[in-house]
Write a protein that holds these residues in place. Structure first.
Motif, PDB file in Angstrom:
ATOM      1  N   ALA A  77       0.722  -1.261  -0.005  1.00 61.65           N
ATOM      2  CA  ALA A  77      -0.065   0.005  -0.039  1.00 61.65           C
ATOM      3  C   ALA A  77       0.871   1.154  -0.108  1.00 61.65           C
ATOM      4  O   ALA A  77       0.731   2.334  -0.593  1.00 61.65           O
ATOM      5  CB  ALA A  77      -0.866  -0.059   1.113  1.00 61.65           C
ATOM      6  N   THR A  78       1.823   0.998   0.730  1.00 67.47           N
ATOM      7  CA  THR A  78       2.879   2.271   0.799  1.00 67.47           C
ATOM      8  C   THR A  78       3.551   2.696  -0.492  1.00 67.47           C
ATOM      9  O   THR A  78       3.490   3.643  -0.891  1.00 67.47           O
ATOM     10  CB  THR A  78       3.935   2.082   1.889  1.00 67.47           C
ATOM     11  OG1 THR A  78       3.232   1.867   3.022  1.00 67.47           O
ATOM     12  CG2 THR A  78       5.120   3.257   2.051  1.00 67.47           C
ATOM     13  N   TYR A  79       4.039   1.411  -1.145  1.00 66.87           N
ATOM     14  CA  TYR A  79       4.427   1.772  -2.631  1.00 66.87           C
ATOM     15  C   TYR A  79       3.652   2.197  -3.484  1.00 66.87           C
ATOM     16  O   TYR A  79       3.825   3.095  -4.244  1.00 66.87           O
ATOM     17  CB  TYR A  79       4.878   0.322  -3.294  1.00 66.87           C
ATOM     18  CG  TYR A  79       4.888   0.195  -4.570  1.00 66.87           C
ATOM     19  CD1 TYR A  79       6.000   0.401  -5.301  1.00 66.87           C
ATOM     20  CD2 TYR A  79       3.804  -0.562  -5.205  1.00 66.87           C
ATOM     21  CE1 TYR A  79       5.992   0.380  -6.717  1.00 66.87           C
ATOM     22  CE2 TYR A  79       3.693  -0.560  -6.815  1.00 66.87           C
ATOM     23  CZ  TYR A  79       4.862  -0.435  -7.372  1.00 66.87           C
ATOM     24  OH  TYR A  79       4.951  -0.074  -8.823  1.00 66.87           O
ATOM     25  N   TYR A  80       2.149   1.791  -3.312  1.00 68.45           N
ATOM     26  CA  TYR A  80       1.120   2.362  -4.434  1.00 68.45           C
ATOM     27  C   TYR A  80       1.051   3.924  -4.056  1.00 68.45           C
ATOM     28  O   TYR A  80       0.972   4.744  -4.864  1.00 68.45           O
ATOM     29  CB  TYR A  80      -0.107   1.759  -4.158  1.00 68.45           C
ATOM     30  CG  TYR A  80      -0.264   0.206  -4.922  1.00 68.45           C
ATOM     31  CD1 TYR A  80       0.389   0.030  -6.078  1.00 68.45           C
ATOM     32  CD2 TYR A  80      -0.504  -0.816  -4.116  1.00 68.45           C
ATOM     33  CE1 TYR A  80       0.333  -1.298  -6.551  1.00 68.45           C
ATOM     34  CE2 TYR A  80      -0.567  -2.132  -4.740  1.00 68.45           C
ATOM     35  CZ  TYR A  80      -0.155  -2.249  -5.987  1.00 68.45           C
ATOM     36  OH  TYR A  80      -0.185  -3.601  -6.538  1.00 68.45           O
ATOM     37  N   GLN A  81       0.721   4.343  -2.677  1.00 69.28           N
ATOM     38  CA  GLN A  81       0.808   5.508  -2.450  1.00 69.28           C
ATOM     39  C   GLN A  81       1.839   6.662  -3.045  1.00 69.28           C
ATOM     40  O   GLN A  81       1.599   7.777  -3.321  1.00 69.28           O
ATOM     41  CB  GLN A  81       0.707   5.679  -0.809  1.00 69.28           C
ATOM     42  CG  GLN A  81      -0.596   5.161  -0.173  1.00 69.28           C
ATOM     43  CD  GLN A  81      -0.518   4.921   1.248  1.00 69.28           C
ATOM     44  OE1 GLN A  81       0.530   5.301   2.011  1.00 69.28           O
ATOM     45  NE2 GLN A  81      -1.418   4.030   1.797  1.00 69.28           N
ATOM     46  N   LYS A  82       3.082   5.765  -3.038  1.00 71.84           N
ATOM     47  CA  LYS A  82       4.278   6.675  -3.704  1.00 71.84           C
ATOM     48  C   LYS A  82       4.032   6.929  -5.154  1.00 71.84           C
ATOM     49  O   LYS A  82       4.511   7.987  -5.855  1.00 71.84           O
ATOM     50  CB  LYS A  82       5.516   5.892  -3.593  1.00 71.84           C
ATOM     51  CG  LYS A  82       5.988   6.057  -2.027  1.00 71.84           C
ATOM     52  CD  LYS A  82       7.221   5.304  -1.955  1.00 71.84           C
ATOM     53  CE  LYS A  82       7.642   5.291  -0.217  1.00 71.84           C
ATOM     54  NZ  LYS A  82       9.178   4.180  -0.303  1.00 71.84           N
ATOM     55  N   HIS A  83       3.074   6.185  -5.890  1.00 63.07           N
ATOM     56  CA  HIS A  83       2.638   6.257  -7.099  1.00 63.07           C
ATOM     57  C   HIS A  83       1.407   6.916  -7.347  1.00 63.07           C
ATOM     58  O   HIS A  83       0.779   6.587  -8.303  1.00 63.07           O
ATOM     59  CB  HIS A  83       2.916   4.782  -8.050  1.00 63.07           C
ATOM     60  CG  HIS A  83       4.162   4.262  -7.957  1.00 63.07           C
ATOM     61  ND1 HIS A  83       4.958   3.696  -7.052  1.00 63.07           N
ATOM     62  CD2 HIS A  83       5.013   4.434  -9.169  1.00 63.07           C
ATOM     63  CE1 HIS A  83       5.989   3.513  -7.490  1.00 63.07           C
ATOM     64  NE2 HIS A  83       6.052   3.694  -8.923  1.00 63.07           N
ATOM     65  N   GLU A  84       1.083   7.736  -6.686  1.00 65.84           N
ATOM     66  CA  GLU A  84      -0.215   8.410  -6.493  1.00 65.84           C
ATOM     67  C   GLU A  84      -1.472   7.398  -6.721  1.00 65.84           C
ATOM     68  O   GLU A  84      -2.399   7.816  -7.376  1.00 65.84           O
ATOM     69  CB  GLU A  84      -0.143   9.274  -7.664  1.00 65.84           C
ATOM     70  CG  GLU A  84       0.961  10.419  -7.443  1.00 65.84           C
ATOM     71  CD  GLU A  84       1.126  11.417  -8.643  1.00 65.84           C
ATOM     72  OE1 GLU A  84       0.221  11.283  -9.590  1.00 65.84           O
ATOM     73  OE2 GLU A  84       2.278  12.153  -8.818  1.00 65.84           O
ATOM     74  N   ILE A  85      -1.475   6.444  -5.951  1.00 68.13           N
ATOM     75  CA  ILE A  85      -2.381   5.475  -6.032  1.00 68.13           C
ATOM     76  C   ILE A  85      -2.895   5.226  -4.636  1.00 68.13           C
ATOM     77  O   ILE A  85      -2.525   4.503  -3.769  1.00 68.13           O
ATOM     78  CB  ILE A  85      -2.139   4.069  -6.606  1.00 68.13           C
ATOM     79  CG1 ILE A  85      -1.716   4.126  -7.881  1.00 68.13           C
ATOM     80  CG2 ILE A  85      -3.427   2.864  -6.488  1.00 68.13           C
ATOM     81  CD1 ILE A  85      -1.304   2.860  -8.615  1.00 68.13           C
ATOM     82  N   PRO A  86      -4.113   6.040  -4.244  1.00 66.02           N
ATOM     83  CA  PRO A  86      -4.384   5.911  -2.794  1.00 66.02           C
ATOM     84  C   PRO A  86      -5.187   4.844  -2.060  1.00 66.02           C
ATOM     85  O   PRO A  86      -6.341   4.954  -1.989  1.00 66.02           O
ATOM     86  CB  PRO A  86      -5.205   7.292  -2.717  1.00 66.02           C
ATOM     87  CG  PRO A  86      -5.923   7.419  -4.031  1.00 66.02           C
ATOM     88  CD  PRO A  86      -4.832   6.846  -4.929  1.00 66.02           C
ATOM     89  N   VAL A  87      -4.518   3.880  -1.930  1.00 68.56           N
ATOM     90  CA  VAL A  87      -5.039   2.441  -1.413  1.00 68.56           C
ATOM     91  C   VAL A  87      -4.557   2.051  -0.012  1.00 68.56           C
ATOM     92  O   VAL A  87      -3.293   2.594   0.267  1.00 68.56           O
ATOM     93  CB  VAL A  87      -5.020   1.295  -2.380  1.00 68.56           C
ATOM     94  CG1 VAL A  87      -5.782   1.790  -3.591  1.00 68.56           C
ATOM     95  CG2 VAL A  87      -3.683   0.929  -2.515  1.00 68.56           C
ATOM     96  N   THR A  88      -5.454   1.466   0.670  1.00 62.77           N
ATOM     97  CA  THR A  88      -4.922   0.802   1.838  1.00 62.77           C
ATOM     98  C   THR A  88      -4.691  -0.531   1.840  1.00 62.77           C
ATOM     99  O   THR A  88      -5.081  -1.363   1.005  1.00 62.77           O
ATOM    100  CB  THR A  88      -5.968   1.245   3.107  1.00 62.77           C
ATOM    101  OG1 THR A  88      -6.931   0.346   2.779  1.00 62.77           O
ATOM    102  CG2 THR A  88      -6.286   2.508   3.076  1.00 62.77           C
ATOM    103  N   ALA A  89      -4.074  -1.209   2.853  1.00 56.34           N
ATOM    104  CA  ALA A  89      -3.831  -2.873   3.171  1.00 56.34           C
ATOM    105  C   ALA A  89      -4.961  -3.456   2.935  1.00 56.34           C
ATOM    106  O   ALA A  89      -5.106  -4.715   2.343  1.00 56.34           O
ATOM    107  CB  ALA A  89      -3.046  -3.173   4.296  1.00 56.34           C
TER     108      ALA A  89
END
Length: 398
Positions: A77-89
């Motif tokens: 989820a942290t990886y995705y957030q860095k790519h502007e993809i706002p998701v949670t575990a």
């Protein structure tokens, strides 16, 4: 003899793998084969992933949570957030490859005889996944003339029926290498919102975007939180095809709860592969910079070489590591088999994937092949030379 199911009989063969027996026979005769047929990168798997498995001190290889390691999902989820993809575990389910993620998705959103609209050519196994779920693929044909850009939205809309459950895209595309623009993703988002259907995006090649182009995820589109489903995998990103770890991601809670039931039925994803995949998230950014630079060199080598061959037409990819090539032959599958059975140049030949299997429209793509530029520059140059020599003497030209 007991009867095999109609579904089993209808399952299509893989256009990527069905010529393997002919390749094996060619190798037994001493031929060297340049494999342009399969998306198996020769890039080394990040050392951090391999070391995590080698240095692990597990005493029991136990089941994990059906959704996958909590620690891995948090890190992902942290990886995705860095790519502007706002998701949670909680919006992620770890799967056994992107393939299982697609199977869980189709199982969760479709019933028998429902329809999925897909721009073609598309990843060949979509046909198999649809068949195994009793789902009908409704194709929208893209064109080599504009590098397989998104077909007009009107072409999609006229195909939507009460049976339509989703539009499925691969971005960047396999087998085309096309990278959808922000405007194209926004058009699709508006369409699925209007008709209240799902937008499923296979984004396993996200990292592979060239020429300063940017990847736009369906998960970053506002207003379609209930419609968007993302498929992902470590296979290509970290050159870990054999790990068989992927995931399905969505902010639609009902969908995730449903997909989790499919995950529970298969118990859990593989333990050591999850360990490797979680560690792979620590791969330094320099790894991707070097990989992208290498693939740009390979792409340019391949495209420039193919453009020099008389009668060959090729679409220029903006992402992934594939391209569709139109050949001056009547039947690309016959040509691909002939390359393995009857041809060699200096005791070498090439293996390609016939592109007809990447379409669901009958008798389409029959003079096309998919080429994966997963070989180094020197090998690609040699493979292009062999392909040119083969086309000069192939007896069944168009």
């Amino acid at each position: 003899m007991p009867a095999i199911s109609n579904k089993g009989m209808a399952m299509p063969e893989s256009p990527i793998r069905k010529l393997v027996p002919f390749a094996d026979a060619a190798k037994q005769k001493g031929k060297h084969i340049y494999h342009l047929n399969i998306g198996q990168p020769d890039i080394k798997t990040p050392a951090v992933a391999l070391e995590a498995v080698k240095n692990n001190d597990l005493e029991i290889v136990a089941y994990s949570n059906s959704a996958g390691f909590a620690s891995y999902r948090e890190k992902l989820a942290t990886y995705y957030q860095k790519h502007e993809i706002p998701v949670t575990a909680e919006e992620i389910i770890i799967t056994t490859g992107g393939s299982e993620a697609l199977l869980f998705t189709l199982g969760s959103i479709t019933d028998t005889d429902d329809e999925i609209i897909i721009p073609e050519p598309f990843y060949a196994n979509y046909n198999g996944f649809a068949t195994s779920n009793g789902v009908k693929v409704v194709p929208v044909q893209a064109s080599i003339e504009n590098n397989f850009a998104l077909p007009p939205i009107a072409d999609f809309e006229k195909l939507i029926t009460p049976k339509t459950k989703a539009i499925l895209i691969c971005n960047p595309g396999n087998p085309t290498g096309y990278l959808y623009t922000k405007e194209e993703i926004e058009q699709l988002a508006a369409l699925v919102k209007k008709h209240d259907i799902f937008l499923v995006a296979d984004e396993v090649y996200r990292e592979f975007a060239y020429d300063n182009a940017k990847h736009f995820s369906v998960m970053a589109q506002q207003g379609i939180e209930e419609n968007a489903i993302m498929i992902d995998s470590v296979s290509k990103r970290y050159s870990m095809c054999g790990a068989r770890i992927g995931c399905v991601v969505s902010k639609n809670k009902t969908f995730i709860q449903t997909a989790l039931k499919f995950a529970q039925a298969r118990l859990s994803p593989p333990t050591f592969a999850q360990i490797a995949s979680e560690a792979a998230l620590d791969t330094p950014e320099s790894y991707f910079t070097e990989v992208i630079e290498e693939y740009v060199i390979r792409r340019n080598t391949l495209i420039e070489g193919l453009q020099q061959i008389k009668g060959v037409k090729v679409a220029t990819p903006k992402g992934a590591f594939y391209c569709i090539v139109e050949l001056p032959v009547k039947d690309a599958e016959d040509f691909a088999r002939w390359l393995l059975e009857d041809f060699d140049y200096q005791n070498e030949t090439v293996m390609v994937a016939p592109a007809a299997g990447f379409y669901s429209t009958p008798n389409t793509g029959t003079n096309q092949v998919r080429i994966a530029y997963v070989l180094n520059k020197k090998d690609l140059e040699k493979a292009i030379e062999i392909l040119a020599k083969a086309l000069e003497v192939y007896p069944h030209k168009a």
